[in-house]
Design a protein around this motif. Sequence first.
Motif, PDB file in Angstrom:
ATOM      1  N   ASN A  54       0.828  -1.204   0.000  1.00 38.64           N
ATOM      2  CA  ASN A  54       0.000   0.000   0.000  1.00 38.64           C
ATOM      3  C   ASN A  54       0.866   1.259   0.000  1.00 38.64           C
ATOM      4  O   ASN A  54       0.632   2.205  -0.749  1.00 38.64           O
ATOM      5  N   VAL A  55       1.899   1.256   0.841  1.00 35.34           N
ATOM      6  CA  VAL A  55       2.800   2.412   0.929  1.00 35.34           C
ATOM      7  C   VAL A  55       3.517   2.637  -0.398  1.00 35.34           C
ATOM      8  O   VAL A  55       3.591   3.762  -0.911  1.00 35.34           O
ATOM      9  N   LEU A  56       4.044   1.574  -0.983  1.00 37.60           N
ATOM     10  CA  LEU A  56       4.793   1.711  -2.231  1.00 37.60           C
ATOM     11  C   LEU A  56       3.900   2.128  -3.397  1.00 37.60           C
ATOM     12  O   LEU A  56       4.348   2.813  -4.314  1.00 37.60           O
ATOM     13  N   GLU A  57       2.632   1.726  -3.340  1.00 34.79           N
ATOM     14  CA  GLU A  57       1.707   2.131  -4.404  1.00 34.79           C
ATOM     15  C   GLU A  57       1.370   3.614  -4.330  1.00 34.79           C
ATOM     16  O   GLU A  57       0.851   4.180  -5.295  1.00 34.79           O
ATOM     17  N   HIS A  58       1.659   4.248  -3.187  1.00 32.05           N
ATOM     18  CA  HIS A  58       1.481   5.691  -3.065  1.00 32.05           C
ATOM     19  C   HIS A  58       2.675   6.455  -3.650  1.00 32.05           C
ATOM     20  O   HIS A  58       2.760   7.671  -3.497  1.00 32.05           O
ATOM     21  N   GLY A  59       3.580   5.733  -4.283  1.00 32.67           N
ATOM     22  CA  GLY A  59       4.717   6.386  -4.936  1.00 32.67           C
ATOM     23  C   GLY A  59       5.789   6.852  -3.974  1.00 32.67           C
ATOM     24  O   GLY A  59       6.466   7.856  -4.239  1.00 32.67           O
ATOM     25  N   ALA A  60       5.962   6.135  -2.851  1.00 29.54           N
ATOM     26  CA  ALA A  60       6.942   6.541  -1.839  1.00 29.54           C
ATOM     27  C   ALA A  60       8.342   6.633  -2.432  1.00 29.54           C
ATOM     28  O   ALA A  60       8.762   5.775  -3.217  1.00 29.54           O
ATOM     29  N   LEU A  61       9.070   7.694  -2.033  1.00 32.53           N
ATOM     30  CA  LEU A  61      10.453   7.870  -2.460  1.00 32.53           C
ATOM     31  C   LEU A  61      11.429   7.282  -1.450  1.00 32.53           C
ATOM     32  O   LEU A  61      12.510   6.823  -1.809  1.00 32.53           O
ATOM     33  N   GLU A  62      11.045   7.315  -0.162  1.00 28.60           N
ATOM     34  CA  GLU A  62      11.903   6.808   0.907  1.00 28.60           C
ATOM     35  C   GLU A  62      11.095   5.863   1.792  1.00 28.60           C
ATOM     36  O   GLU A  62       9.961   6.169   2.166  1.00 28.60           O
ATOM     37  N   LEU A  63      11.699   4.728   2.144  1.00 33.42           N
ATOM     38  CA  LEU A  63      11.062   3.734   3.013  1.00 33.42           C
ATOM     39  C   LEU A  63      12.048   3.339   4.102  1.00 33.42           C
ATOM     40  O   LEU A  63      13.167   2.916   3.814  1.00 33.42           O
TER      41      LEU A  63
END
Length: 469
Positions: free
Chosen positions: A113-122
């Motif tokens: 879900n987080v990555l599908e929001h286009g996250a640049l940093e994890l």
Amino acid sequence: MAAKKKVETCSINSLPDEVLGQILSLFPTKLAAATSVLSKRWRNLLPLVQNLDFDESMVFYPNRASETIGDGGGFLDFVNRTLGLLGDSPIKKFSMKWVSPIDNSQYNHLIRNVLEHGALELDLSSTSIQCIMPEFFFSKTLVKLTLSRGSYDQDSHPPDGVLFPALKTLSLVQVSYGTFGWGDLYDCLLDSCPVLEEVNIFAGDPFDAGGWRKHIWGSTIQRITIFYRFYDLDAHSLVGLDTPRLVYLDYSSYVAEDYQCQLDSLVEARLDLILWKYNDYIPPVDEYYGYDSTKGDAWGDATKLVEAIRNVVTLHLSADSLEVFHCCCESMPEFNNLVTLSFESHEERDWQVLPLLLRKSPNLDTLVLKGLVHKYTKGCGDVCACKRVRKKRKKKISCLLSCGVKVLKVYGYGGSCRELKQMRHFMENLRCLEVVKVQVQVDKQDKKYTDDLMKLLQTASSECKIQFI
């Protein structure tokens, strides 16, 4: 009577949404999410917060057993509810720190879900074991990934062999991995990030190997930082750095038995290599780890590593590294490109390798010393003022006389007789000196110490200047 000036007041609610979003980004995510219930004005501002930071210790209260005991579901529910309030809004940075066990299926869907929001940093930090499934661990936008203090397993190869086509920075902090058939997450990350530029490894627990496989490879990697202090000799049998485009290396560890390095483009290196004799933990024989400290104080061989960094322009050495260069190198290469040499001093570490190192650096311009007090040995006499006078023997010519150093920087000057003597030795023998920069210890910033140094100008070149920094 002067007219009263009208004072204009401005409510925070009157600020533009974009400004309020920036303000909310400065607060912990828990507080930012809570603003959605304050009023209608704040209800839709959370999607403007692009930096999300979740910490389980801040969400739960230790004195409420019902909230802290379980499988971490309460914390995960809070994170999911907050993500739900974002809608389709992009996430710039997502950080999550937790200790409670979390169901792997729910965890993987959360990351997806987080990555599908286009996250640049994890940034993920947990002491629990997490199994990351490759179909969830994929992003075309992720640029920076940090995994901390956890065990990460993976049981299948990533789709198309690529996880993060845009990832440039990978940081692994006290991380361990499980291996299933084809390999582990560490291998996968190095193999499936085609534009990776920076790798940071921190494994500071002496009883936990963690962090890496003692091998880093990649044709695009430009910067590497390694801090590895595991106590097992077998874990230091071979260290490999297959990184032909690397320009910066910061490496801190016990000296390894052997190295295999490709560092053709290296410009700057920071080395903190430690002899195994300074590891007080190792007993004479250890049945569990299977090593024997009777191999000698100089166990290990840094020859190939030193040879691989021969093209550096700037070299920083710890006090321990000086001893490793002396005890664990069969030969010293020519450092023809070396312009700046910086090293630390310690009262229990010697300078024996310095005469050879200076002779092998024909283009050295700047010499930086962090401290002057060091362990006395006969071998450091070329650059040291504390050498003993030997009767009936011809005085040895100092290697400093042929050294082309123009700038000398000394940090942590204490003003002792020994330090003043060493400064005089440098200024008398470094004939190309133009500038001497000295930082005096805070508790020694007295006019007497600066006056003593200024008098040394009489022994140096007429063009030499002293500057206090």
